[in-house]
Design an enzyme around this catalytic site. Structure first.
Site, mmCIF file in Angstrom:
data_model
loop_
_atom_site.group_PDB
_atom_site.id
_atom_site.type_symbol
_atom_site.label_atom_id
_atom_site.label_comp_id
_atom_site.label_asym_id
_atom_site.label_seq_id
_atom_site.Cartn_x
_atom_site.Cartn_y
_atom_site.Cartn_z
ATOM 1 C CE1 TYR A 138 -3.653 2.436 1.031
ATOM 2 C CE2 TYR A 138 -2.468 2.788 3.101
ATOM 3 C CZ TYR A 138 -3.479 3.138 2.223
ATOM 4 O OH TYR A 138 -4.317 4.164 2.553
ATOM 5 C CG ASP A 143 -2.122 -4.371 4.670
ATOM 6 O OD1 ASP A 143 -3.283 -4.834 4.706
ATOM 7 O OD2 ASP A 143 -1.872 -3.151 4.586
ATOM 8 C CE LYS A 202 -9.206 0.816 2.602
ATOM 9 N NZ LYS A 202 -7.845 0.375 2.541
HETATM 10 C C1 LIG Z 1 -6.722 1.302 2.925
HETATM 11 C C2 LIG Z 1 -5.574 0.464 3.260
HETATM 12 C C3 LIG Z 1 -4.784 0.748 4.369
HETATM 13 C C4 LIG Z 1 -4.979 1.983 5.203
HETATM 14 O O1 LIG Z 1 -6.220 2.062 5.841
HETATM 15 P P1 LIG Z 1 -6.749 3.474 6.374
HETATM 16 O O2 LIG Z 1 -7.793 3.115 7.360
HETATM 17 O O3 LIG Z 1 -7.244 4.228 5.194
HETATM 18 O O4 LIG Z 1 -5.586 4.175 7.024
HETATM 19 C C5 LIG Z 1 -3.749 -0.108 4.663
HETATM 20 N N1 LIG Z 1 -3.497 -1.180 3.894
HETATM 21 C C6 LIG Z 1 -4.234 -1.480 2.827
HETATM 22 C C7 LIG Z 1 -3.909 -2.691 2.009
HETATM 23 C C8 LIG Z 1 -5.290 -0.672 2.464
HETATM 24 O O5 LIG Z 1 -6.000 -0.947 1.365
#
Ligand SMILES: *Cc1c(COP(=O)(O)O)cnc(C)c1O
Length: 385
Positions: free
Chosen positions: A104, A176, A201
């Site tokens: 990311y 992640d 998400k």
């Molecule tokens: C969106 C996202 C993040 C960060 O999340 P936020 O809540 O926007 O800070 C981290 N890793 C991945 C893979 C993401 O898609």
């Protein structure tokens, strides 16, 4: 029990409340101690101070921990805060960190611009390296940070092979795991020590919450808890509640995201303007074999490469769409389509797809309506002068 059952029932101790289905939203800084013994720590109390946890945040931690087969979870005010919590909990000045080239973007920014200032050296590696990571490990390597499939480009990583090599070299593995929602991939069972989630998400699922979590195995949990405790990050009671509420329906939503995304990916693959789809659930995807081995499903996010017809044509495509919005983040009920630029980010291997890269999130709308909207968009794309 199965995950969809657990998601409905975890984090609900109805005997603690007047038999209301959902736990209440506890807004708390001060929590009162019943007597001097408990205040001085002679008798244990469950809750000591709002920043240290409330019944609302504990309920969410319980659900996330069960879902990802962890030993415990630490919450963070955003997904990116969960990424920084995971990395900074594990790495100290003088340490070396290996990071997948497909992470990311803001994770990359943290590694390139902040860690160096703290004396932590981050080195990027090709996400397809697999067990070959062994040759990149140094005595100072403390952590290998993965993201599978990768942001924007969706390479699937061989987590078990990487974890085996990392552990043999004395390093931990953080992954992640946001794309799978922790539902389609049990990354701790694959060998990771920490699973990072942007609950912004799928877990919250309605584009109205920012929240993150680090779910840990037995080995990493004390380290992450100690670090998080001293950093002072705290999550809002409403955010925690809304995320727990989102988890109740996440399994059902993900199944639908998956079905519709497959449908759109297959349709798009046959369109003359489309050069390539990056979605590991497609049998033609280079990561399909590992995905099939390590995942039980695929979510609603994938990449595509279009023949480059220039910026005016791209604007005609995107600006005329009725159902697909242009905006960051994903995992909510609505569909999104944005242009991306992985070629500007990559340093280990590059990205030259021979066209324009985009990222699509397939929401919960009817896929026939989404296809009609895209068909009109691709017509505008072809015809733009
Ligand atoms: C969106 C996202 C993040 C960060 O999340 P936020 O809540 O926007 O800070 C981290 N890793 C991945 C893979 C993401 O898609």
């Amino acid at each position: 029990m199965k995950d969809d059952t657990e998601l409905c029932h975890r984090g609900r101790r109805i005997s603690d409340h007047p038999r209301v289905v959902n736990p209440p939203v506890y807004r708390a800084s001060t929590i009162l101690y019943p007597d001097l013994d408990s205040f001085e720590g002679r008798t244990p109390v469950g809750f000591s101070y709002g920043r240290q946890g409330t019944p609302t945040t504990r309920a969410l931690q319980e659900s996330l921990t069960v879902l990802e087969r962890g030993a415990g979870a630490v919450l963070a005010p955003s997904g990116l805060a969960a990424v920084s919590t995971a990395i900074l909990a594990c790495c100290s000045a003088g340490d070396h960190l290996l990071v997948s080239d497909s992470v990311y973007g803001p994770t990359r920014h943290l590694c390139e611009h902040t860690l160096g200032r703290l004396g932590i050296e981050a080195e990027f590696f090709d996400p397809k390296l697999g067990g070959g990571i062994a040759s990149r490990l140094r005595p100072q390597t403390r952590l290998v940070f993965l993201e599978s499939p990768g942001s924007l480009t969706f390479e699937v990583q061989d987590v078990p092979a990487i974890a085996a090599a990392a552990h043999a070299g004395g390093a931990w593995v953080a992954a992640d795991n946001t794309w799978s929602g922790g539902y389609f991939c049990k990354v701790l069972e694959l060998g990771a020590d920490l699973s990072v989630q942007a609950c912004t998400k799928y877990q919250s699922g309605h584009a109205d919450v920012l929240l993150g979590a680090v779910i840990c195995n037995q080995r990493s949990l004390p380290t992450v808890q100690r670090h998080a405790r001293s950093m002072g990050n705290s999550v809002g009671a409403d955010e925690a509640y809304l995320t727990l509420r989102g988890l109740r329906t996440m399994a059902t939503r993900l199944e639908r995201h998956q079905r519709s995304a497959l449908c759109l990916a297959e349709w798009l693959r046959d369109q003359p303007e489309v050069l390539r789809i990056m979605y590991p659930a497609l049998p033609t995807d280079p990561g399909h074999g590992i995905w099939q081995r390590d995942f039980s499903g695929s979510s609603g996010l994938f990449g595509l490469v279009l023949k480059d017809r220039g910026r005016t044509a791209l604007a005609a495509l995107l600006e005329g769409l009725e159902l697909f919005g242009m905006g960051y983040s994903w995992g909510s009920f609505e569909s999104l389509l944005i242009p991306t630029h992985p070629e500007k980010l990559r340093t280990a291997g590059g990205w030259q797809p021979g066209g324009l890269t985009l990222r699509m999130h397939v929401g919960l709308e009817n896929p026939e309506d989404l296809i009609a909207d895209l068909a009109a968009g691709l017509r505008r794309y072809r015809q733009a002068k």
